[in-house]
Scaffold this motif. Structure first.
Motif, PDB file in Angstrom:
ATOM      1  N   UNK A  22       0.836  -1.198   0.000  1.00 56.76           N
ATOM      2  CA  UNK A  22       0.000   0.000   0.000  1.00 56.76           C
ATOM      3  C   UNK A  22       0.873   1.250   0.000  1.00 56.76           C
ATOM      4  N   UNK A  23       0.245   2.402  -0.249  1.00 56.32           N
ATOM      5  CA  UNK A  23       0.968   3.673  -0.211  1.00 56.32           C
ATOM      6  C   UNK A  23       0.053   4.757   0.341  1.00 56.32           C
ATOM      7  N   UNK A  58      12.674   9.957  -0.953  1.00 59.25           N
ATOM      8  CA  UNK A  58      12.540   9.284   0.340  1.00 59.25           C
ATOM      9  C   UNK A  58      11.122   9.356   0.892  1.00 59.25           C
ATOM     10  N   UNK A  59      10.331  10.318   0.409  1.00 61.16           N
ATOM     11  CA  UNK A  59       8.938  10.397   0.864  1.00 61.16           C
ATOM     12  C   UNK A  59       8.175   9.124   0.508  1.00 61.16           C
ATOM     13  N   UNK A 306       9.180  -2.473  -2.078  1.00 61.17           N
ATOM     14  CA  UNK A 306       8.672  -1.795  -3.277  1.00 61.17           C
ATOM     15  C   UNK A 306       9.432  -0.495  -3.523  1.00 61.17           C
ATOM     16  N   UNK A 307       9.724   0.232  -2.453  1.00 56.99           N
ATOM     17  CA  UNK A 307      10.510   1.464  -2.568  1.00 56.99           C
ATOM     18  C   UNK A 307      11.850   1.189  -3.240  1.00 56.99           C
ATOM     19  N   UNK A 312      13.334   4.647  -5.995  1.00 55.01           N
ATOM     20  CA  UNK A 312      14.530   5.406  -5.635  1.00 55.01           C
ATOM     21  C   UNK A 312      15.720   5.112  -6.530  1.00 55.01           C
ATOM     22  N   UNK A 313      16.637   6.092  -6.604  1.00 58.53           N
ATOM     23  CA  UNK A 313      17.912   5.907  -7.312  1.00 58.53           C
ATOM     24  C   UNK A 313      19.054   5.801  -6.302  1.00 58.53           C
ATOM     25  N   UNK A 314      18.722   5.713  -5.021  1.00 62.51           N
ATOM     26  CA  UNK A 314      19.734   5.740  -3.960  1.00 62.51           C
ATOM     27  C   UNK A 314      20.756   4.610  -4.104  1.00 62.51           C
TER      28      UNK A 314
END
Length: 335
Positions: A22-23, A58-59, A306-307, A312-314
């Protein structure tokens, strides 16, 4: 298996965990908030560093970890997410003395101290998120959050630092003990109590079974992180605190073989977590609290996965998306 054809999704694909993905519906506003903070409060970072933090999105990590929280509830969590990531990154090359100073200073602010006029936005944000948490969470919860923050730094970052400085991984057994804290997940577990508005009572939180469940939660998140951050860490020879790298060193095996072993460790810890939770149902009137705690953790770990895979490109290969420190932490007195 060379770095260029390694894909973490081959091991931990979308939907890997037995909980919903979920988000939070406030994610767009959370992104605007975070960009504003980076531009206006994190000015001690270089322009290049600030742009990289924006691109990390990051959000989305906060929004996926707390998909059902209100905007008021998620606001200090989003602040903490940015603060904790930046702090961890910028302590990458810091001395033990500097890490200890920062640990004690931020702990003091969380306990009620006010930032000084020469202290930058990192310190001011900690004071803000402290007050925002206390607007809807009890002092008992805040005390546990502060203790988890302190312990993660004291027994995680500080203990792993000499090994990273020497570019020498510890044994697998010692690594597992340290990594439980250096993944910095314990403070985030406090978020599982935000949505239902309860606080796990002390006699439950200190229960041996509950403590083991929490340790397994943190370990599973650590192994998950090690899979997804591996391409970034292979680019930096001093980054030895990764389960896959430690397994390679311990058993003198290929990267692919180490990944298979690491996935087995991850799955065994996840299976033990679920087995303990499903078998031990003796928390009495607080069983519902424990059920919600475990469910909310499940939302977190599914969302973090999922993040890593989508948002992300982290952790791009070669570390190109990571914000490596451009100077020693202590060179800027305001930092």
């Amino acid at each position: 298996m060379e770095q260029y054809n390694y894909k973490s999704a081959d091991y931990l694909p979308l939907g890997y965990y037995p909980w919903p993905d979920l988000i939070n519906p406030h994610v767009d506003q959370m992104g605007r908030d975070m960009d504003f903070w980076i531009d206006n409060d994190y000015t001690f970072l270089t322009e290049k560093q600030r742009e990289k933090y924006k691109r990390m999105k990051l959000q989305y990590r906060t929004a996926r970890m707390l998909p059902q929280a209100s905007y008021e509830q998620v606001l200090p969590c989003n602040k903490f997410m940015l603060f904790y990531i930046v702090l961890d990154d910028q302590l990458e090359h810091a001395s033990l003395e500097e890490i200890e100073y920062q640990r004690d200073r931020f702990t003091a602010i969380l306990k009620g101290d006010n930032p000084g006029p020469d202290e930058n936005g990192l310190y001011r944000h900690v004071a803000l998120l402290r007050d925002e948490y206390l607007a809807f969470m009890p002092a008992e919860w805040m005390e546990r959050f502060i203790e988890d923050f302190y312990r993660a730094t004291r027994y995680g970052i500080e203990v792993e630092t000499p090994y990273k400085a020497a570019a020498r991984p510890p044994s697998l057994a010692l690594f597992k003990a340290i990594r439980e804290y250096s993944v910095l997940m314990y403070p985030y577990l406090c978020w599982t109590e935000i949505l239902p508005g309860f606080v796990i009572p002390k006699h439950i939180s200190e229960h041996s079974v509950f403590q083991r469940i929490k340790a397994l939660m943190v370990r599973v998140v650590a192994w998950q992180n090690d899979f997804h951050s591996l391409p970034k860490e292979l680019a930096k020879k001093t980054e030895v605190f990764n389960l896959i790298i430690v397994l390679q060193e311990e058993y003198t095996i290929s990267l692919e073989e180490a990944c298979i072993k690491a996935l087995r460790i991850h799955n065994e810890d996840l299976a033990e977590l679920l087995e303990l939770y499903n078998e031990y149902r003796e928390f009495g009137v607080y069983q519902e609290y424990v059920d919600k705690y475990v469910y909310n953790f499940g939302l977190m770990i599914q969302g973090i996965n999922t993040f890593y895979l989508q948002d992300t490109v982290r952790y791009l290969p070669g570390g190109v998306g990571f914000v490596w420190p451009e100077k020693q932490f202590s060179e800027d007195a305001s930092l």
